[in-house]
Every structure is written in C-alpha cells, then in structure tokens.
Design an enzyme around this catalytic site. Sequence first.
Site, PDB file in Angstrom:
ATOM      1  N   HIS A   1      22.864 -43.959  19.811  1.00 35.81           N
ATOM      2  CA  HIS A   1      23.076 -43.978  18.363  1.00 35.81           C
ATOM      3  C   HIS A   1      24.482 -43.512  17.971  1.00 35.81           C
ATOM      4  O   HIS A   1      25.065 -42.624  18.579  1.00 35.81           O
ATOM      5  CB  HIS A   1      22.020 -43.146  17.631  1.00 35.81           C
ATOM      6  CG  HIS A   1      21.872 -41.737  18.129  1.00 35.81           C
ATOM      7  ND1 HIS A   1      20.800 -40.958  17.820  1.00 35.81           N
ATOM      8  CD2 HIS A   1      22.649 -40.969  18.920  1.00 35.81           C
ATOM      9  CE1 HIS A   1      20.916 -39.777  18.371  1.00 35.81           C
ATOM     10  NE2 HIS A   1      22.044 -39.762  19.043  1.00 35.81           N
ATOM     11  N   ASN A   2      25.021 -44.170  16.939  1.00 31.92           N
ATOM     12  CA  ASN A   2      26.319 -43.854  16.328  1.00 31.92           C
ATOM     13  C   ASN A   2      27.516 -44.086  17.249  1.00 31.92           C
ATOM     14  O   ASN A   2      28.626 -43.639  16.959  1.00 31.92           O
ATOM     15  CB  ASN A   2      26.337 -42.418  15.802  1.00 31.92           C
ATOM     16  CG  ASN A   2      25.405 -42.218  14.622  1.00 31.92           C
ATOM     17  OD1 ASN A   2      24.263 -41.783  14.805  1.00 31.92           O
ATOM     18  ND2 ASN A   2      25.870 -42.553  13.435  1.00 31.92           N
TER      19      ASN A   2
END
Length: 340
Positions: A242-243
């Site tokens: 994620h991210n």
Amino acid sequence: MEFTLGQIAAILQGKVEGDENQKVTRLDKIQEGKQGGISFLANEKYTPFIYDTEATAVIVSSDFIPTKSLKTNLIRVEDAYSGFTKLLEAYAMLMKSSLVGVEEPSFIDSSSQIGEQAYRGAFSYIGKNCKIGTSVKLHSHAHIGDRVQIGDNTIIHAGAKICADTVIGNNCEIHPGAVIGSDGFGFAPQEDGTYKAIPQIGNVILEDNVSVGANSTIDCATMGSTVIKRGAKIDNLVQIAHNVIIGENTVIASQAGISGSTVIGNNCIIAGKAGIVGHLKIADNTTVGANTGISKSVSKPGTTLFGYMGIDMKNFLKSYSIFKNLEAIEDRIRELEKKQ
C-alpha cells in the site's frame, strides 16, 4: 492471419527478394519453418538454418549476404530483429482487435458504462458505477469492482481481479490472476497481543501503458493512492504494498516485493526476488540485483546495488572476492601462527 509477402514488406518498410505474391499464415522459428510460415534471422548462430528452412519467407537485415543458394524468399529490412518485433506487434494487435462483443453469461450493472468495440468474455463481471473505455477487452472471469475506471485499449485477462475504486489508464495489460486494489497489509498491535485490521480506504492508480504480470498483487493505499506510473512493467508474482509509488518506465521482475510507502524512481530495474523495505526513496535509474535486500534509501541516480544487504556493487564484489577465498586465507593465517 493471411498476408502476402508484399503486404508484410510494406508494413516493415522492407523489400521482397523473391515472389511477393506468396502468402504466409503464421510465424515460425527459422529452424522449424514450414511452408506458409515466416521467420527471421537476427543471430548469426542461426545462419545455417536459412539454407535448409522450408519457411515461405525469412526476414533478414539489409546487410545479409547468402553464401549458398536459398529455397526461401527474403524480406530485407534495416534490422531483422526490430522488423520481426514490429511484425509480432502487428499480429498481436490484429488478434486483440478481432475480439468484439459479449459472451454469455456475463454481467454489467446498469449504472456502468462501457465503450464501443469492447469485448466481454463469459463470466466476466462489471460492478456499479464503472466507466470503461473503447476497445477494452475483458476476458473470461475478469472481475471489475464498483466505481472502477478503465481507459481505452486496455486488456484485462482471464481471472484478473480489479477491486473497487481502481483507476487504470489507456493501453494497459493486466495478465491472468493479477489482483489490483486488494487491502494493504495494515494491522495495529493490541495490548493483549492480537492485531486489529486498519481499514484501507485508498485506491490504486495505473497510468497509461502499464503491464502487470500474472498473479501479481498491487495493494490499495491506506489513504490516498498506490500509484504505478506511465510505462512501468511488472512481471509475474510481484507484490507491491500500500501507498507505494513506482516511477515511469521502471521494470520489476518476478518475486520481487516492495514494502509500504516506498517510492521507486523512474527507469529503475528491480531484479527477481529483490526485497525493498518500507518508507524508502529509490533514485531514478537505480538497478537492484537479484535476491538483493534494500534497507535504506538510495539518493544517487544510476546506482547499482547487489547482495543480501544491498551494498554498493563495487564494494560487494571486493568483499565477495575475499569471502570466496576465506578458507585459503584462514589456512595461511594458521601457517603464519605456527611459525611464530
């Protein structure tokens, strides 16, 4: 596929030596060429095969000079490898564009939109409020979650899963079994030793011309977006957390893993089984060797890293030259100690 040699020469901006009206229907390896096939000669190791091949035509570079008589027709181009690649691209485009229409059973929610010349394979699914462009190909069992946006000419192969709120650009290709936008690995430790899931409310953005390999996974952001920038190529079995942000034209080979919130620069090369820990920044044009572990940021563009802990490649090679001779060095030390 059926083309005359003259038509193929026109596509490749080449010249036919032989009968330009002969037709080919398939692409062959030069050593396996049969009548009706077309091959190419780019590596001189394969030169002997051109004198025996039964292929109808062989694409050769303009400077090729045969030393014996040939049974095949030639198509001369500036560079044989580039020419054959161009022919492969034309063939692939032809095959892809031929898929149009809807196979049943398939499902699209009434609130979603899909452009013209699209293909929806059997058992494909499109959720609510999706916007899908023209000439998009959704193969069998492709799953498109709610509020997904997909640009023109993108291909979603069989069994790929595009989770809710994902944005995919134009001319992308998602291979079988890939999962785009599943929850990131976010858990908060509790006082009793258990872990509580942190809601992952962000999404994934794939810009134009991105390729994602079979069974690779790209997690949605906790907040904001996980971003794969224009032209990036991701191999099979790659995990992107994620991210993460992957820069333009960066390539990532099989079984590599990128931990959360790390930013990879443009034109980087991440080799197979490389591992990069979270919250790092990797400069443009960085090369990470196979099985390399990266535990700190890379600030200098053009750096090449290799080894378990990802040290500078020159330092690694110096250290390895000592390491591989440790036994002999130890024996020499023992002999010296005996002489004291």
